[in-house]
Write a protein that holds these residues in place. Structure first.
Motif, PDB file in Angstrom:
ATOM      1  N   UNK A 277       0.815  -1.212   0.000  1.00 12.19           N
ATOM      2  CA  UNK A 277       0.000   0.000   0.000  1.00 12.19           C
ATOM      3  C   UNK A 277       0.849   1.263   0.000  1.00 12.19           C
ATOM      4  N   UNK A 278       1.971   1.246   0.707  1.00 11.38           N
ATOM      5  CA  UNK A 278       2.866   2.405   0.706  1.00 11.38           C
ATOM      6  C   UNK A 278       3.435   2.635  -0.695  1.00 11.38           C
ATOM      7  N   UNK A 279       3.909   1.575  -1.329  1.00  8.35           N
ATOM      8  CA  UNK A 279       4.479   1.705  -2.672  1.00  8.35           C
ATOM      9  C   UNK A 279       3.413   2.162  -3.663  1.00  8.35           C
ATOM     10  N   UNK A 280       2.233   1.565  -3.579  1.00 10.58           N
ATOM     11  CA  UNK A 280       1.145   1.938  -4.475  1.00 10.58           C
ATOM     12  C   UNK A 280       0.730   3.392  -4.272  1.00 10.58           C
ATOM     13  N   UNK A 281       0.616   3.795  -3.004  1.00  6.57           N
ATOM     14  CA  UNK A 281       0.245   5.175  -2.707  1.00  6.57           C
ATOM     15  C   UNK A 281       1.300   6.158  -3.182  1.00  6.57           C
ATOM     16  N   UNK A 282       2.561   5.799  -2.992  1.00  8.69           N
ATOM     17  CA  UNK A 282       3.652   6.672  -3.432  1.00  8.69           C
ATOM     18  C   UNK A 282       3.626   6.847  -4.947  1.00  8.69           C
ATOM     19  N   UNK A 283       3.459   5.732  -5.657  1.00  9.03           N
ATOM     20  CA  UNK A 283       3.426   5.803  -7.126  1.00  9.03           C
ATOM     21  C   UNK A 283       2.244   6.643  -7.604  1.00  9.03           C
ATOM     22  N   UNK A 284       1.120   6.496  -6.927  1.00 14.68           N
ATOM     23  CA  UNK A 284      -0.073   7.253  -7.306  1.00 14.68           C
ATOM     24  C   UNK A 284       0.159   8.756  -7.162  1.00 14.68           C
ATOM     25  N   UNK A 285       0.800   9.153  -6.058  1.00 18.38           N
ATOM     26  CA  UNK A 285       1.080  10.569  -5.837  1.00 18.38           C
ATOM     27  C   UNK A 285       2.069  11.094  -6.881  1.00 18.38           C
ATOM     28  N   UNK A 286       3.145  10.345  -7.096  1.00 18.19           N
ATOM     29  CA  UNK A 286       4.162  10.778  -8.057  1.00 18.19           C
ATOM     30  C   UNK A 286       3.574  10.870  -9.461  1.00 18.19           C
ATOM     31  N   UNK A 287       2.796   9.871  -9.857  1.00 20.25           N
ATOM     32  CA  UNK A 287       2.186   9.891 -11.189  1.00 20.25           C
ATOM     33  C   UNK A 287       1.231  11.061 -11.353  1.00 20.25           C
ATOM     34  N   UNK A 288       0.417  11.313 -10.314  1.00 16.12           N
ATOM     35  CA  UNK A 288      -0.527  12.434 -10.376  1.00 16.12           C
ATOM     36  C   UNK A 288       0.212  13.759 -10.484  1.00 16.12           C
ATOM     37  N   UNK A 289       1.293  13.897  -9.740  1.00 12.50           N
ATOM     38  CA  UNK A 289       2.071  15.144  -9.772  1.00 12.50           C
ATOM     39  C   UNK A 289       2.725  15.338 -11.126  1.00 12.50           C
ATOM     40  N   UNK A 290       3.252  14.270 -11.703  1.00 15.79           N
ATOM     41  CA  UNK A 290       3.906  14.353 -13.001  1.00 15.79           C
ATOM     42  C   UNK A 290       2.915  14.728 -14.092  1.00 15.79           C
ATOM     43  N   UNK A 291       1.678  14.205 -13.982  1.00 19.18           N
ATOM     44  CA  UNK A 291       0.645  14.547 -14.959  1.00 19.18           C
ATOM     45  C   UNK A 291       0.289  16.020 -14.870  1.00 19.18           C
ATOM     46  N   UNK A 292       0.177  16.506 -13.644  1.00 23.31           N
ATOM     47  CA  UNK A 292      -0.126  17.924 -13.463  1.00 23.31           C
ATOM     48  C   UNK A 292       1.018  18.776 -13.987  1.00 23.31           C
ATOM     49  N   UNK A 293       2.249  18.361 -13.639  1.00 26.60           N
ATOM     50  CA  UNK A 293       3.418  19.134 -14.040  1.00 26.60           C
ATOM     51  C   UNK A 293       3.629  19.144 -15.546  1.00 26.60           C
ATOM     52  N   UNK A 294       3.152  18.117 -16.252  1.00 27.03           N
ATOM     53  CA  UNK A 294       3.364  18.035 -17.699  1.00 27.03           C
ATOM     54  C   UNK A 294       2.305  18.769 -18.496  1.00 27.03           C
ATOM     55  N   UNK A 295       1.256  19.229 -17.812  1.00 26.15           N
ATOM     56  CA  UNK A 295       0.147  19.916 -18.487  1.00 26.15           C
ATOM     57  C   UNK A 295       0.376  21.418 -18.414  1.00 26.15           C
ATOM     58  N   UNK A 296       0.703  22.052 -19.543  1.00 27.58           N
ATOM     59  CA  UNK A 296       1.003  23.492 -19.508  1.00 27.58           C
ATOM     60  C   UNK A 296      -0.184  24.331 -19.063  1.00 27.58           C
TER      61      UNK A 296
END
Length: 263
Positions: free
Chosen positions: A239-258
């Motif tokens: 759950x920790x690994x899954x939660x961490x990946x979810x946060x990182x992926x969500x942040x990267x998606x936001x960061x990649x959207x101009x």
């Protein structure tokens, strides 16, 4: 509300999770807040020492979260210590024969069912046991024994395993079972599915529930549809690994959207 053991006995759905590495006692509080109904401490693969295990059990008992210990081996000393810590019960990995589980029942249950060693002014009785004869009945009624079926041998002996007094359920370990079937990682092979169906059918015939341990939720749902009721899903590590990946992926998606940047 029914107790955990009553829910198991009545074939009601129960959902728990595995504790693999984190030894902070308050992990029990976190998992209960998450909604899990019970916790398995993995003392087979995990490296929890006795003091860490006892501390987790102590906190869990204080918040009424049942704790099942997956024992590393079938041995009197281990079973006695875990039960005297106040564990709700035991999960017995690689249960292959009736004799395997009979030994566990013998050491985990008091007379007349077993021969559990008597030392009652301890955590398991809240240091305040009633009359011994009364406490034996109470403790035996509360103690939970799960036979973990992980091999084709266990499947072939499942009726005899479930016939043992004191065994509450058959719980499949799919990873090891798939390996024993010659199809590592494949839970949908014909042999694997046949084994699962055999365990479910034998449990129903014995009037006892069956269950399974996995982090694969669609697979667990399939097993539920087949009639299983006792589930352990994922672990605190997963759950920790899954939660961490979810946060990182969500942040990267936001960061990649101009268009997502705020001025």
């Amino acid at each position: 509300m029914n107790s955990f053991k009553e829910k198991i006995k009545n074939n009601q759905f129960v959902l728990g999770t595995m504790l693999s590495e984190i030894s902070s006692p308050n992990i029990a509080r976190m998992l209960k807040v998450g909604g899990f109904e019970y916790l398995i401490i993995d003392c087979e693969h995990g490296y929890f020492d006795y003091s860490q295990t006892a501390a987790i059990i102590g906190v869990a008992n204080g918040i009424h979260l049942p704790v099942i210990i997956r024992i590393p081996e079938i041995r009197r000393e281990l079973i006695t210590k875990y039960m005297d810590m106040g564990a709700s019960g035991l999960l017995v990995p690689m249960t292959g024969t009736k004799e395997d589980i009979e030994i566990v029942v013998k050491y985990a249950k008091y007379m007349p069912i077993g021969q559990r060693g008597v030392s009652t002014q301890r955590a398991h009785s809240e240091y305040n046991p009633p009359a011994l004869a009364d406490y034996f009945v109470e403790a035996n009624n509360k103690t939970i024994i799960f036979a973990q079926i992980e091999t084709c041998e266990g499947v072939s002996n499942i009726q005899d395993i479930l016939s043992v007094e004191g065994v509450d359920a058959a719980i499949i370990g799919p990873n090891d079972m798939a390996c024993d079937c010659g199809t590592p990682g494949d839970f949908n092979s014909p042999k694997m599915q046949e084994n699962i169906d055999t365990v479910i059918a034998a449990a129903k015939a014995a009037g006892k529930p069956s269950g399974i341990i996995s982090g694969n939720i669609p697979f667990l749902k399939e097993c539920q549809e087949k009639g299983m009721t006792v589930f352990s899903c994922n672990s605190e590590v997963g759950m920790i690994i899954s939660g961490a990946k979810s946060i990182v992926n969500a942040f990267q998606l936001v960061g990649s959207d101009p268009h997502s940047a705020k001025v």
